[in-house]
Design an enzyme around this catalytic site. Structure first.
Site, PDB file in Angstrom:
ATOM      1  N   SER A 258      21.795   1.526   6.934  1.00  0.00           N
ATOM      2  CA  SER A 258      23.055   2.367   7.260  1.00  0.00           C
ATOM      3  C   SER A 258      24.085   1.845   6.188  1.00  0.00           C
ATOM      4  O   SER A 258      24.076   0.773   5.727  1.00  0.00           O
ATOM      5  CB  SER A 258      23.533   2.535   8.304  1.00  0.00           C
ATOM      6  N   LYS A 259      25.066   2.663   6.020  1.00  0.00           N
ATOM      7  CA  LYS A 259      26.210   2.497   4.896  1.00  0.00           C
ATOM      8  C   LYS A 259      26.883   1.101   5.603  1.00  0.00           C
ATOM      9  O   LYS A 259      27.386   0.279   4.990  1.00  0.00           O
ATOM     10  CB  LYS A 259      27.240   3.533   5.092  1.00  0.00           C
TER      11      LYS A 259
END
Ligand code: GLU
Length: 496
Positions: A258-259
């Site tokens: 994920s970011k």
């Protein structure tokens, strides 16, 4: 089987919508390897038609990143080439003409549905638990009616008219034939109301016009792959070889990164963004070696230079299964390739990190410390932590670190005094002259080398971890070494 005697034309086609990441770099690497192996061409194409998502500076970062990695492209926005322009926003008319060609051939149609209508349609489909799809209202308009509405200035997009019957077989080099029922493929928008194309049209048109022979791209495109081959076939063009590369999973192997996780990796000295990798002290050679093996079935421990990779590269041996990002391996390859660099080259590469950390670097000292850190660093910036003290006039040891394990401050001071006495008699202070009498002293005192040299290391370098002690002393110079030991003795004596 891939014919490596035929020059390949391959492209990397990133969208300038964020930092250049690992996936783009690996695709570019495979492109580059195939181009070099076959005497072909490697092309950079900037896919910037999603204007709302374009980020200023992202294109430059991609170009800089590729050059830093040593993956120089033969054709691209800033180097030109016979098939330009290489930035899609500069090719609008080409896509408009091609969209029109498809409409004229009956393979596409204008759609006048408003965003409002499409949203209501989507909600109703959701209620009926149907997969979202276009319901075909404008597909049923007669060509005359559609042409009349276009001429009257109504806003429209162009959709590709997917065949409703039968199935599509799309061939991927790594995955074989993929067969999908046509009725499951939507009538995708290929030209937006602002006159710009979507990826589906732009990439197919460009790959054809730029005579791309092999399309390496991420496996996130597998879902629309049958659409893409239908578009290519509707034009009546030959297809390139399609190679959908493995996805990257987070280090645990569970899902994509994920970011937030990507941002967290930085605290740990790692990143999935090429720009960060450079700042974090990774070298292109290490990064390339690591990347090339993520999805390629040569032996995992292989240390490969770019030339080795070109020689060994084999399309058929790419692995379609997802690859977990393993930063430990990256560290391993980076350290290994650092040790393969000639000393002057390594010195030149670590210098900017010292400068950035605020040291005024003396080149003769830099050349001397380079071989000492070479065996011990994983990333280039490690050299700063390990050897920054060489450029300091004074060091600042922490008093408690001067106390050797198992000794009191007084005993540590005594050990340091005796060491000072021995070193006082060694002139000039070289490794060969200093080490043997110091080892004798350690034995005579009945202490371990770790204890005595530990005190001296902290005294002379200001830190507990450093390059080898006597080599370091030789570089620092006799007077400074003796003065620093004297100061350490005073500090120890002042402790209770
Ligand atoms: N612009 C697309 C992307 O960034 C490129 C995909 C492709 O290589 O065809 O995902």
């Amino acid at each position: 089987m891939t014919d490596y005697t035929k020059p390949a034309r391959v492209r990397v086609a990133p969208s300038p919508t964020g930092h250049m990441h690992l996936g783009t770099a690996r695709t570019a690497l495979y492109d580059y390897l195939l181009a070099k192996k076959t005497g072909g061409k490697f092309i950079l194409r900037i896919e910037d038609t999603d204007i709302k998502r374009t980020i200023p500076g992202a294109e430059q970062e991609i170009m800089d990143g590729l050059r830093w990695l040593g993956l120089n492209y033969d054709e691209g926005p800033d180097v030109g080439g016979p098939f330009g322009p290489y930035r899609q926003t500069e090719r609008r008319e080409i896509y408009q003409q091609h969209a029109k060609m498809l409409v004229d051939k009956g393979h596409a149609y204008p759609c006048f549905c408003t965003p409002d209508r499409l949203e209501k349609m989507r909600q109703e489909q959701q209620k009926r638990k149907e997969a979202p799809h276009y319901d075909g209202l404008c597909r049923r308009l007669s060509p005359d009616e559609a042409a009349r509405r276009v001429a009257s200035g109504e806003k429209y997009v162009i959709r590709f008219k997917m065949p409703k019957e039968g199935s599509t077989t799309a061939h991927d080099v790594l995955r074989g034939d993929i067969v999908i029922e046509n009725k499951n493929i939507d009538d995708y928008v290929i030209l937006k109301s602002d006159g710009l194309p979507t990826y589906h049209l732009a990439a197919m048109v460009d790959d054809h016009l730029m005579q791309i022979t092999h399309v390496f791209r991420g496996s996130e495109w597998l879902g629309t792959f049958p659409l893409h081959v239908n578009i290519v076939r509707a034009f009546g063009w030959d297809e390139p070889e399609w190679v959908h590369l493995s996805v990257f999973l987070k280090p645990s192997g569970k899902g994509k990164m994920s970011k937030r996780e990507a941002a967290d990796a930085i605290k740990d000295g790692h990143s999935i963004f090429i720009k960060d990798m450079q700042d974090l002290g990774f070298i292109p050679e290490g990064l390339l070696n690591w990347m090339v093996l993520m999805g390629w079935g040569v032996s995992d421990g292989d240390v490969l230079t770019l030339n080795d990779m070109i020689e060994k590269f084999d399309l058929e041996h790419l692995n379609p299964s997802p690859a977990a990002i393993n930063f430990t391996k990256l560290d391993h390859f980076n350290g290994t390739h650092i040790r393969l660099l000639p000393d002057p080259e390594l010195a030149a590469r670590i210098k900017p990190y010292f400068v950035k950390a605020g040291y005024s670097v003396k080149d003769d000292v830099l050349m001397k410390l380079t071989p000492l850190v070479k065996e011990r660093i994983v990333t280039l910036d490690d050299a700063v932590d390990m050897a920054g003290f060489f450029f300091k006039e004074n060091v600042d040891p922490k008093p408690e670190e001067l106390i050797a394990k198992g000794l009191t401050p007084a005993q540590s001071a005594e050990a340091a005094r005796q060491a000072l006495a021995v070193l006082n008699g060694v002139n000039p202070l070289t490794v060969h002259a200093a080490e043997p009498p110091m080892r004798e002293l350690v034995e005579k005192m009945g202490l371990s080398a770790g204890q005595v040299f530990g005190i001296l290391r902290v005294a002379v370098t200001g830190q507990k971890v450093s390059p080898p002690l006597f080599e370091s002393m030789e570089i620092i110079g006799r007077e400074k070494v003796l003065a620093r030991i004297r100061k350490a003795i005073e500090m120890l004596e002042a402790m209770k």
